[in-house]
Write a protein that holds these residues in place. Structure first.
Motif, PDB file in Angstrom:
ATOM      1  N   PHE A 137     -40.553  43.370  14.086  1.00 43.99           N
ATOM      2  CA  PHE A 137     -39.422  42.898  13.294  1.00 43.99           C
ATOM      3  C   PHE A 137     -39.905  41.904  12.246  1.00 43.99           C
ATOM      4  N   GLY A 138     -39.061  41.677  11.261  1.00 45.84           N
ATOM      5  CA  GLY A 138     -39.406  40.747  10.199  1.00 45.84           C
ATOM      6  C   GLY A 138     -38.829  41.230   8.886  1.00 45.84           C
ATOM      7  N   PRO A 139     -39.017  40.474   7.804  1.00 46.53           N
ATOM      8  CA  PRO A 139     -38.479  40.877   6.509  1.00 46.53           C
ATOM      9  C   PRO A 139     -38.959  42.269   6.101  1.00 46.53           C
ATOM     10  N   GLY A 140     -38.031  43.115   5.715  1.00 42.57           N
ATOM     11  CA  GLY A 140     -38.364  44.474   5.306  1.00 42.57           C
ATOM     12  C   GLY A 140     -38.436  45.471   6.440  1.00 42.57           C
ATOM     13  N   TYR A 141     -38.177  45.035   7.681  1.00 36.18           N
ATOM     14  CA  TYR A 141     -38.208  45.965   8.814  1.00 36.18           C
ATOM     15  C   TYR A 141     -37.265  47.146   8.580  1.00 36.18           C
ATOM     16  N   PHE A 142     -36.124  46.887   7.919  1.00 39.56           N
ATOM     17  CA  PHE A 142     -35.137  47.958   7.739  1.00 39.56           C
ATOM     18  C   PHE A 142     -35.736  49.151   7.011  1.00 39.56           C
ATOM     19  N   SER A 176     -19.948  40.196   6.032  1.00 41.62           N
ATOM     20  CA  SER A 176     -21.275  40.608   6.496  1.00 41.62           C
ATOM     21  C   SER A 176     -21.381  40.352   7.991  1.00 41.62           C
ATOM     22  N   HIS A 177     -21.796  41.377   8.716  1.00 43.21           N
ATOM     23  CA  HIS A 177     -21.931  41.251  10.173  1.00 43.21           C
ATOM     24  C   HIS A 177     -23.397  40.982  10.512  1.00 43.21           C
ATOM     25  N   CYS A 178     -23.850  39.774  10.205  1.00 49.55           N
ATOM     26  CA  CYS A 178     -25.262  39.438  10.421  1.00 49.55           C
ATOM     27  C   CYS A 178     -25.409  38.578  11.674  1.00 49.55           C
ATOM     28  N   PRO A 179     -26.079  39.107  12.708  1.00 48.09           N
ATOM     29  CA  PRO A 179     -26.219  38.370  13.958  1.00 48.09           C
ATOM     30  C   PRO A 179     -27.460  37.483  13.974  1.00 48.09           C
ATOM     31  N   SER A 180     -27.373  36.409  14.734  1.00 45.70           N
ATOM     32  CA  SER A 180     -28.554  35.607  15.032  1.00 45.70           C
ATOM     33  C   SER A 180     -29.340  36.269  16.159  1.00 45.70           C
ATOM     34  N   VAL A 181     -30.665  36.246  16.062  1.00 41.13           N
ATOM     35  CA  VAL A 181     -31.496  36.796  17.138  1.00 41.13           C
ATOM     36  C   VAL A 181     -32.285  35.702  17.858  1.00 41.13           C
ATOM     37  N   ALA A 182     -31.882  34.442  17.646  1.00 40.96           N
ATOM     38  CA  ALA A 182     -32.601  33.325  18.269  1.00 40.96           C
ATOM     39  C   ALA A 182     -32.543  33.404  19.792  1.00 40.96           C
ATOM     40  N   LYS A 183     -31.374  33.722  20.333  1.00 39.48           N
ATOM     41  CA  LYS A 183     -31.243  33.798  21.791  1.00 39.48           C
ATOM     42  C   LYS A 183     -32.070  34.943  22.357  1.00 39.48           C
ATOM     43  N   LEU A 184     -32.050  36.086  21.689  1.00 41.59           N
ATOM     44  CA  LEU A 184     -32.854  37.226  22.139  1.00 41.59           C
ATOM     45  C   LEU A 184     -34.323  36.848  22.230  1.00 41.59           C
ATOM     46  N   THR A 199     -24.510  37.110  27.311  1.00 38.66           N
ATOM     47  CA  THR A 199     -24.137  37.915  26.145  1.00 38.66           C
ATOM     48  C   THR A 199     -25.230  37.717  25.112  1.00 38.66           C
ATOM     49  N   VAL A 200     -25.835  38.822  24.647  1.00 43.48           N
ATOM     50  CA  VAL A 200     -27.021  38.728  23.796  1.00 43.48           C
ATOM     51  C   VAL A 200     -26.875  39.671  22.603  1.00 43.48           C
ATOM     52  N   ASN A 201     -27.156  39.149  21.420  1.00 43.27           N
ATOM     53  CA  ASN A 201     -27.256  40.018  20.240  1.00 43.27           C
ATOM     54  C   ASN A 201     -28.542  40.829  20.323  1.00 43.27           C
ATOM     55  N   VAL A 202     -28.431  42.123  20.126  1.00 40.99           N
ATOM     56  CA  VAL A 202     -29.604  42.994  20.088  1.00 40.99           C
ATOM     57  C   VAL A 202     -29.685  43.571  18.680  1.00 40.99           C
ATOM     58  N   ALA A 203     -30.605  43.018  17.911  1.00 42.36           N
ATOM     59  CA  ALA A 203     -30.732  43.364  16.500  1.00 42.36           C
ATOM     60  C   ALA A 203     -32.143  43.015  16.053  1.00 42.36           C
ATOM     61  N   SER A 204     -32.460  43.367  14.810  1.00 40.84           N
ATOM     62  CA  SER A 204     -33.808  43.128  14.298  1.00 40.84           C
ATOM     63  C   SER A 204     -33.971  41.748  13.683  1.00 40.84           C
ATOM     64  N   GLY A 205     -32.866  41.162  13.227  1.00 37.19           N
ATOM     65  CA  GLY A 205     -32.938  39.909  12.494  1.00 37.19           C
ATOM     66  C   GLY A 205     -33.156  40.107  11.004  1.00 37.19           C
TER      67      GLY A 205
END
Length: 254
Positions: A226-231, A206-214, A170-176
């Motif tokens: 990805f990184g700060p400001g990617y959004f 807030s639904h903020c996922p960790s992306v460490a496992k990804l 099970t893996v979070n798929v997000a930008s971080g």
């Protein structure tokens, strides 16, 4: 790759159909909340039918879940956290995750952040925010944050995971880059040239996922920008794919 579904995600995954033989991606089901029990029951039947299909043919099932199950006190947004969803939609998806795991099918469960891009349905967050901003007034809940992932990077991440042979995970798929809704509104106003009145409506999780496992499973995702400001860049590409005019359907702010 066998692709089940015809909606927003499925359309953007079609270029991968020639890759990953033996993999079935279920890109269909309940897209949002709130919806009636009958919609949840239909998705459960669809997942059960797809599990049987994959078991009968020895295929790997990729199931799309949601990071919206995160947000309870003490939750770090990690895949191995004890999850206590605060939304009915999160409870529903968590139950489907259990159904997939307990079935014995070879699987990969992906908990998705907010995937955005060209052709997304008009009821989703950005389409709704654009409409409300252009109407001159927007209401948001205090503390709301979203991890935004452009659909191009979503498809790239899925491709990387399958190429790496990741299964049984099970893996979070997000930008971080989990952004405050106020920052998202600031950037939308800048790009749209608008300035709307903002009203608040209480607090939310807030639904903020960790992306460490990804990143551990597929370190190559570090090259996706990805990184700060990617959004901000993700929103810019979303807007560039327009149109985003006053004909957008009325929606409900998530």
């Amino acid at each position: 790759m066998e692709l089940i579904g015809s909606g927003f995600l499925a359309r953007h995954l079609r270029p991968l159909k020639g890759a990953h033989p033996g993999v079935t991606v279920l890109a269909a089901g309940v897209p949002r909340h709130p919806l009636p029990d009958s919609a949840h029951a239909r998705e459960r039947r669809l997942v059960s039918d797809t599990i049987r299909h994959c078991l009968d043919r020895g295929r790997q099932l990729v199931f799309f879940s949601t990071v919206s199950m995160y947000g309870a006190p003490g939750c770090r947004g990690r895949e191995d956290d004890r999850v206590v969803p605060t939304l009915r939609y999160g409870h529903h998806k968590l139950g489907l995750e259990t159904l997939v795991r307990d079935s014995g099918v070879r699987h990969l469960i992906l908990r998705l952040g907010y995937v955005l891009g060209a052709g997304e349905p008009g009821y989703r967050l950005l389409s709704v925010l654009v409409r409300h901003l252009r109407a001159g007034q927007v209401t948001v809940q205090q503390g709301a944050r979203r991890d935004m992932l452009h659909v191009d990077e979503f498809a790239a991440v899925l491709d990387l995971l399958l190429r790496a042979g990741v299964t049984g995970e099970t893996v979070n798929v997000a930008s971080g880059d989990c952004a405050e809704i106020t920052d998202i509104l600031d950037h939308l106003e800048l790009r749209l040239g608008t300035a709307a009145e903002r009203r608040t409506a209480g607090h939310t999780v807030s639904h903020c996922p960790s992306v460490a496992k990804l990143h551990r499973l597929v370190p190559e995702v570090a090259r996706l920008g990805f990184g700060p400001g990617y959004f901000r860049s993700a929103i810019d590409r979303y807007l560039a794919a327009g149109p985003h005019g006053p004909g957008l359907p009325v929606g409900r702010l998530p």
